[in-house]
Design an enzyme around this catalytic site. Structure first.
Site, PDB file in Angstrom:
ATOM      1  N   HIS A 134      19.664  43.385  72.692  1.00 25.88           N
ATOM      2  CA  HIS A 134      20.325  42.413  71.824  1.00 25.88           C
ATOM      3  C   HIS A 134      21.674  42.966  71.381  1.00 25.88           C
ATOM      4  CE1 HIS A 134      18.484  45.224  69.003  1.00 25.88           C
ATOM      5  NE2 HIS A 134      19.342  44.813  68.088  1.00 25.88           N
TER       6      HIS A 134
ATOM      7  N   ARG B 165      20.791  51.855  58.387  1.00 21.29           N
ATOM      8  CA  ARG B 165      21.842  51.103  59.095  1.00 21.29           C
ATOM      9  C   ARG B 165      22.739  50.367  58.122  1.00 21.29           C
ATOM     10  NH1 ARG B 165      20.659  46.231  63.292  1.00 21.29           N
ATOM     11  NH2 ARG B 165      21.711  44.934  61.782  1.00 21.29           N
TER      12      ARG B 165
HETATM   13  C1  SIN Z   1      18.879  48.192  65.831  1.00 22.82           C
HETATM   14  O1  SIN Z   1      19.814  48.131  65.051  1.00 22.82           O
HETATM   15  O2  SIN Z   1      18.637  47.322  66.637  1.00 22.82           O
HETATM   16  C2  SIN Z   1      17.985  49.418  65.792  1.00 22.82           C
HETATM   17  C3  SIN Z   1      18.476  50.516  66.627  1.00 22.82           C
HETATM   18  C4  SIN Z   1      17.580  51.714  66.538  1.00 22.82           C
HETATM   19  O3  SIN Z   1      16.709  51.770  65.670  1.00 22.82           O
HETATM   20  O4  SIN Z   1      17.755  52.630  67.331  1.00 22.82           O
END
Ligand code: SIN
Length: 275
Positions: free
Chosen positions: A95, A265
């Site tokens: 995605h 994040r």
């Molecule tokens: C994400 O933001 O899709 C997660 C990426 C990850 O946990 O490595």
């Protein structure tokens, strides 16, 4: 700042800098590295949540993701987490974040907080290399198309996560999202043409039914997820990845059942998407 490529088409590893004390000139160089390479991985960072937020604010605005649990105390930080007892992870399919927004997030700054003993890598793929590899005929067709994106089938009641053991942790199930973007976009900084559809959130081409759209989308997804266009980020304590959503797809591997993985994040505000 030392840069070394992670793979032929996407990804760069950066050493010799601390994000918490980066000079303006080095920040500009880091931004260019992300825009040119799609994703930059910085090793051995000592970055508290407050420093993570401060760094993101220096980069630009912060988009708070409405679906992920926030880390208590820092509403700007989404926790991407999987517990020892859970089977499903977040972001386990290809995605690009927030393509369902009218102005999709520019990218993310992901900080490794708790890692499994092995596994839990993140794959990135180059949307520019995927586009470049297509025939001129297909490129011309795609250049005229727009596509509809949504996250309703992922986060709403009855959607993908509602049937999983992540359901209770996610928020925003009442929200509805929809955006229409060109299928081929131009990177606002590098000017590179990029394929801007993704398996997570693209529903169909504008003016086409989903049934009509699926065969062509499936072909584009097969191309963009080819190993030759990918890099693999192997996380270590102190690793941080900064990626550009316009230029890449990503996928978090779910190969560490029985172990906990927690990532912080921050999603960075983007610019309007243009062909
Ligand atoms: C994400 O933001 O899709 C997660 C990426 C990850 O946990 O490595």
């Amino acid at each position: 700042m030392h840069q070394s490529p992670l793979a032929e088409h996407v990804g760069v590893e950066i050493t010799g800098v601390q994000m918490s004390s980066l000079e303006d000139e080095a920040l500009d160089a880091l931004k260019q590295a992300v825009y040119q390479n799609g994703v930059a991985v910085l090793r051995d960072q000592e970055l508290s949540p407050e420093q993570h937020i401060a760094f993101a604010k220096r980069w630009g605005g912060i988009d708070v993701n409405p679906f992920f649990p926030t880390n208590s105390g820092w509403p700007e930080i989404a926790e991407v987490r999987k517990a020892e007892t859970q089977r499903v992870n977040i972001g386990g399919g290809w995605h690009t974040d927030h393509s369902y927004d009218e102005i999709p997030a520019m990218g993310s700054i992901l900080v490794a907080r708790e890692l499994p003993p092995s596994g839990g890598d993140t794959l990135f793929s180059s949307a520019g290399a995927a586009y470049d590899s297509l025939s001129d005929g297909l490129k011309q067709t795609l250049d005229t198309l727009r596509a509809v994106h949504s996250a309703d089938h992922i986060y709403q009641p009855g959607g993908f996560y509602s049937k999983t053991d992540q359901a209770e942790e996610l928020t925003g199930q009442e929200l509805s999202t929809r955006a229409v973007h060109p299928v081929v976009i131009r990177h606002p900084v590098t000017g590179r043409k990029l394929l801007y559809v993704n398996p997570g959130f693209t529903l169909h081409f504008e003016g086409w039914s989903r049934e009509e759209s699926l065969p062509l989308l499936a072909y584009l997804y097969e191309v963009a997820s080819r190993e030759e266009f990918q890099c693999r980020v192997q996380w270590q304590p102190g690793s941080v990845a900064i990626w550009d959503n316009r230029a890449t797809w990503h996928l978090a591997l779910n190969d560490y059942h029985g172990h906990r993985r927690v990532m912080h994040r921050i999603t960075l505000t983007g610019d309007p998407i243009a062909a």
